[in-house]
Design a protein around this motif. Structure first.
Motif, PDB file in Angstrom:
ATOM      1  N   HIS A  14       0.870  -1.060  -0.021  1.00 53.34           N
ATOM      2  CA  HIS A  14       0.040   0.087  -0.005  1.00 53.34           C
ATOM      3  C   HIS A  14       0.725   1.342  -0.026  1.00 53.34           C
ATOM      4  N   VAL A  15       2.087   1.064   0.705  1.00 50.79           N
ATOM      5  CA  VAL A  15       2.783   2.204   0.813  1.00 50.79           C
ATOM      6  C   VAL A  15       3.467   2.689  -0.679  1.00 50.79           C
ATOM      7  N   ASN A  16       3.823   1.426  -1.219  1.00 49.45           N
ATOM      8  CA  ASN A  16       4.538   1.545  -2.833  1.00 49.45           C
ATOM      9  C   ASN A  16       3.425   2.186  -3.419  1.00 49.45           C
ATOM     10  N   LYS A  17       2.234   1.798  -3.507  1.00 46.98           N
ATOM     11  CA  LYS A  17       1.214   2.391  -4.397  1.00 46.98           C
ATOM     12  C   LYS A  17       1.148   3.973  -4.022  1.00 46.98           C
ATOM     13  N   GLU A  18       1.031   4.350  -2.910  1.00 48.91           N
ATOM     14  CA  GLU A  18       0.910   5.595  -2.637  1.00 48.91           C
ATOM     15  C   GLU A  18       2.315   6.447  -2.927  1.00 48.91           C
ATOM     16  N   LEU A  19       3.340   5.932  -2.667  1.00 47.16           N
ATOM     17  CA  LEU A  19       4.737   6.672  -3.266  1.00 47.16           C
ATOM     18  C   LEU A  19       4.439   6.676  -4.657  1.00 47.16           C
ATOM     19  N   ASN A  20       4.191   5.904  -5.633  1.00 43.57           N
ATOM     20  CA  ASN A  20       4.163   5.870  -6.897  1.00 43.57           C
ATOM     21  C   ASN A  20       3.205   7.001  -7.310  1.00 43.57           C
ATOM     22  N   LYS A  21       2.100   6.964  -6.670  1.00 45.02           N
ATOM     23  CA  LYS A  21       0.924   7.854  -6.867  1.00 45.02           C
ATOM     24  C   LYS A  21       1.377   9.356  -6.780  1.00 45.02           C
ATOM     25  N   ARG A  22       2.270   9.659  -5.925  1.00 49.30           N
ATOM     26  CA  ARG A  22       3.004  10.999  -5.498  1.00 49.30           C
ATOM     27  C   ARG A  22       4.055  11.315  -6.179  1.00 49.30           C
ATOM     28  N   GLY A  23       4.398  10.636  -7.339  1.00 46.98           N
ATOM     29  CA  GLY A  23       5.488  10.886  -7.961  1.00 46.98           C
ATOM     30  C   GLY A  23       6.802  10.066  -7.616  1.00 46.98           C
ATOM     31  N   TYR A  24       6.865   9.460  -6.545  1.00 42.36           N
ATOM     32  CA  TYR A  24       8.349   8.736  -6.036  1.00 42.36           C
ATOM     33  C   TYR A  24       8.699   7.607  -7.166  1.00 42.36           C
ATOM     34  N   GLU A  25       9.778   7.240  -7.361  1.00 40.95           N
ATOM     35  CA  GLU A  25      10.375   6.050  -7.811  1.00 40.95           C
ATOM     36  C   GLU A  25      10.673   5.080  -6.824  1.00 40.95           C
ATOM     37  N   THR A  26      10.177   3.841  -6.925  1.00 42.37           N
ATOM     38  CA  THR A  26      10.566   2.974  -5.983  1.00 42.37           C
ATOM     39  C   THR A  26      11.140   1.711  -6.408  1.00 42.37           C
ATOM     40  N   VAL A  27      11.779   1.039  -5.580  1.00 43.10           N
ATOM     41  CA  VAL A  27      12.609  -0.322  -5.483  1.00 43.10           C
ATOM     42  C   VAL A  27      11.944  -1.114  -4.636  1.00 43.10           C
ATOM     43  N   VAL A  28      11.279  -2.330  -4.795  1.00 45.48           N
ATOM     44  CA  VAL A  28      10.696  -3.181  -3.773  1.00 45.48           C
ATOM     45  C   VAL A  28      11.763  -4.326  -3.709  1.00 45.48           C
ATOM     46  N   PHE A  29      12.159  -4.630  -2.302  1.00 42.94           N
ATOM     47  CA  PHE A  29      13.246  -5.865  -2.124  1.00 42.94           C
ATOM     48  C   PHE A  29      12.492  -6.585  -1.059  1.00 42.94           C
ATOM     49  N   ASP A  30      12.179  -8.006  -1.476  1.00 40.22           N
ATOM     50  CA  ASP A  30      11.412  -8.766  -0.779  1.00 40.22           C
ATOM     51  C   ASP A  30      11.799 -10.199  -1.250  1.00 40.22           C
ATOM     52  N   ASN A  31      11.946 -11.137  -0.202  1.00 34.76           N
ATOM     53  CA  ASN A  31      12.252 -12.391  -0.268  1.00 34.76           C
ATOM     54  C   ASN A  31      10.940 -13.338  -0.632  1.00 34.76           C
ATOM     55  N   LEU A  32      10.019 -12.701  -0.772  1.00 36.37           N
ATOM     56  CA  LEU A  32       8.483 -13.304  -0.719  1.00 36.37           C
ATOM     57  C   LEU A  32       8.301 -14.628  -0.122  1.00 36.37           C
ATOM     58  N   SER A  33       8.773 -14.569   1.278  1.00 37.03           N
ATOM     59  CA  SER A  33       8.505 -15.479   2.191  1.00 37.03           C
ATOM     60  C   SER A  33       7.090 -15.253   2.780  1.00 37.03           C
ATOM     61  N   ASN A  52      20.962 -12.028   3.488  1.00 40.17           N
ATOM     62  CA  ASN A  52      22.137 -12.460   2.661  1.00 40.17           C
ATOM     63  C   ASN A  52      22.807 -10.746   2.359  1.00 40.17           C
ATOM     64  N   ILE A  53      23.713 -10.469   3.172  1.00 40.05           N
ATOM     65  CA  ILE A  53      24.161  -9.086   3.114  1.00 40.05           C
ATOM     66  C   ILE A  53      24.625  -8.465   1.611  1.00 40.05           C
ATOM     67  N   GLU A  54      25.297  -9.589   0.817  1.00 38.55           N
ATOM     68  CA  GLU A  54      25.860  -9.368  -0.365  1.00 38.55           C
ATOM     69  C   GLU A  54      24.394  -8.845  -1.328  1.00 38.55           C
ATOM     70  N   GLU A  55      23.225  -9.652  -1.058  1.00 41.19           N
ATOM     71  CA  GLU A  55      22.099  -9.137  -1.792  1.00 41.19           C
ATOM     72  C   GLU A  55      21.584  -7.906  -1.659  1.00 41.19           C
ATOM     73  N   PHE A  60      21.682  -1.571  -3.207  1.00 42.72           N
ATOM     74  CA  PHE A  60      22.199  -0.244  -3.067  1.00 42.72           C
ATOM     75  C   PHE A  60      23.139  -0.021  -4.207  1.00 42.72           C
ATOM     76  N   SER A  61      24.015  -0.976  -4.915  1.00 43.29           N
ATOM     77  CA  SER A  61      24.820  -0.590  -5.958  1.00 43.29           C
ATOM     78  C   SER A  61      24.130  -0.221  -7.186  1.00 43.29           C
ATOM     79  N   LYS A  62      23.048  -1.056  -7.293  1.00 46.39           N
ATOM     80  CA  LYS A  62      22.333  -0.812  -8.529  1.00 46.39           C
ATOM     81  C   LYS A  62      21.654   0.423  -8.775  1.00 46.39           C
ATOM     82  N   GLN A 100      23.406  -1.781   8.477  1.00 47.24           N
ATOM     83  CA  GLN A 100      24.841  -1.962   7.909  1.00 47.24           C
ATOM     84  C   GLN A 100      25.163  -1.272   6.470  1.00 47.24           C
ATOM     85  N   VAL A 101      24.343  -1.924   5.730  1.00 48.42           N
ATOM     86  CA  VAL A 101      24.716  -1.389   4.121  1.00 48.42           C
ATOM     87  C   VAL A 101      24.258  -0.251   3.812  1.00 48.42           C
TER      88      VAL A 101
END
Ligand code: UFG
Length: 322
Positions: A14-33, A52-55, A60-62, A100-101
């Motif tokens: 729901h937050v993702n929807k609202e951010l995009n509605k207001r013009g923010y660009e978003t990246v979702v990171f989720d392990n789908l558990s 997995n800290i490398e993930e 953050f690099s991309k 940490q990252v």
């Protein structure tokens, strides 16, 4: 871009929807558990695990991440008592990995999903942010520990955070694009609606001898779209230089289990059989928050404070997922 960790889950989507509605660009990171890939209807999706800290570093690099919102946590209070390690590893250690990252990449704005469960059994209602915090289960303790970590990190590393202590998140996107879908489901409103839809025979009322007006537990149900609005206000508060803060997010009105069932009968037009049952261990009789601070500092005002509207949006969504 705004990184939404756990953005495939109930509140994060729901937050993702609202951010995009207001013009923010978003990246979702989720392990789908527990999250659902088809809830990521906005922004880009990166599947990954905070364990997995490398993930985390890869994301953050991309992308050029400006701020992080963190929703990825386990939330079953009973399970947290039976298997505390599961909760501390995910809700505490994995949050430390994320922080940490963030520090490595000098990302210093953090919006954290905390909970009224950090207060434990309240000694005063409505609960304000300076109410003593004595969490009574590992779920609440893990969230409380993260809050303490945030205080120290904020002092030492200039990290600024808004820790949002939700009361009972409920309802669904009024446009029906995302909603509540837990497996297993333990929350009151979706279970009542399952009973309304004939997916279960009845709804059990856990305890009818509490010291409340009708003997059943009273909770402060807050609509998920109102929560989403508060997150964006918290983000903008940090972007405008706001200092680290804790905010309660509730609507300030308490509703009993019986009242929620009655409203659900009206909204759905179904009889909904209720069966009186034993108390559920660990349930405080009344949890109602004061959100005065969020209203004053963030200018937030819940729009769906009425339980009927909350159940109406939940029912609209519930009928879609049948
Ligand atoms: N309830 C019933 N029957 C049910 C399910 C729930 O009577 O079948 C009652 C509960 O005993 C409680 C009320 O309905 O009195 C609400 O229960 P929920 O399980 O929906 O939510 P909780 O109040 O237990 O929520 C708590 C904290 C949140 C925390 C959440 C974690 O208030 O901060 O647990 O899931 F995030």
């Amino acid at each position: 871009m705004i990184l939404i960790v756990g953005g495939a889950g109930y509140i994060g989507s729901h937050v993702n929807k609202e951010l995009n509605k207001r013009g923010y660009e978003t990246v979702v990171f989720d392990n789908l558990s527990y999250g659902h890939e088809d809830f990521v209807k906005w922004g880009v999706f990166e599947r990954g695990d905070l364990g997995n800290i490398e993930e985390i570093r890869e994301v953050f690099s991309k992308y050029s991440i400006e701020a992080v919102m963190h929703f990825a946590a386990f939330t079953y209070v009973g399970e947290s008592v039976e298997d505390p390690q599961k909760y501390y590893l995910n809700n505490l250690r994995n949050t430390l990995n994320l922080l940490q990252v963030m520090l490595e990449f000098e990302v210093k704005k953090f919006v954290f999903s905390s909970t009224c469960a950090t207060y434990g059994n309240p000694i005063e209602i409505p609960i304000t942010e300076d109410h003593p915090q004595n969490p009574i289960n590992p779920y609440g303790k893990g969230k409380f520990m993260v809050e303490k970590v945030l205080e120290d990190y904020s002092r030492a590393y200039d990290l600024r955070y808004a820790s949002l202590r939700y009361f009972n998140a409920a309802g669904a996107d009024p446009e029906g694009e995302v909603g509540e879908l837990h497996d297993p489901e333990t929350h009151l409103i979706p279970l009542i609606l399952d009973a309304a839809a004939g997916k279960r025979d009845d709804i059990k009322i856990f305890g009818t001898d509490y010291d409340t007006h009708d003997g059943t537990c009273v909770r402060d149900y807050i609509h998920v779209t109102d929560l989403a609005d508060a997150h964006i206000r918290a983000l903008e508060y940090l972007k405008n230089g706001g200092a680290s803060e804790f905010f309660n997010l509730g609507n300030g009105n308490g509703f009993s289990v019986r009242e929620v069932i009655d409203v659900s009968r009206e909204v759905t037009g179904k009889p909904i059989k209720a069966v009186e049952d034993e108390r559920r261990p660990g349930d405080p009789p009344v949890l109602v928050g004061s959100s005065k601070k969020a209203q004053e500092i963030l200018g937030w005002k819940p729009e769906y404070a009425n339980i009927r509207k909350i159940v109406e949006t939940a029912w609209k969504w519930h009928q879609k997922i049948e």
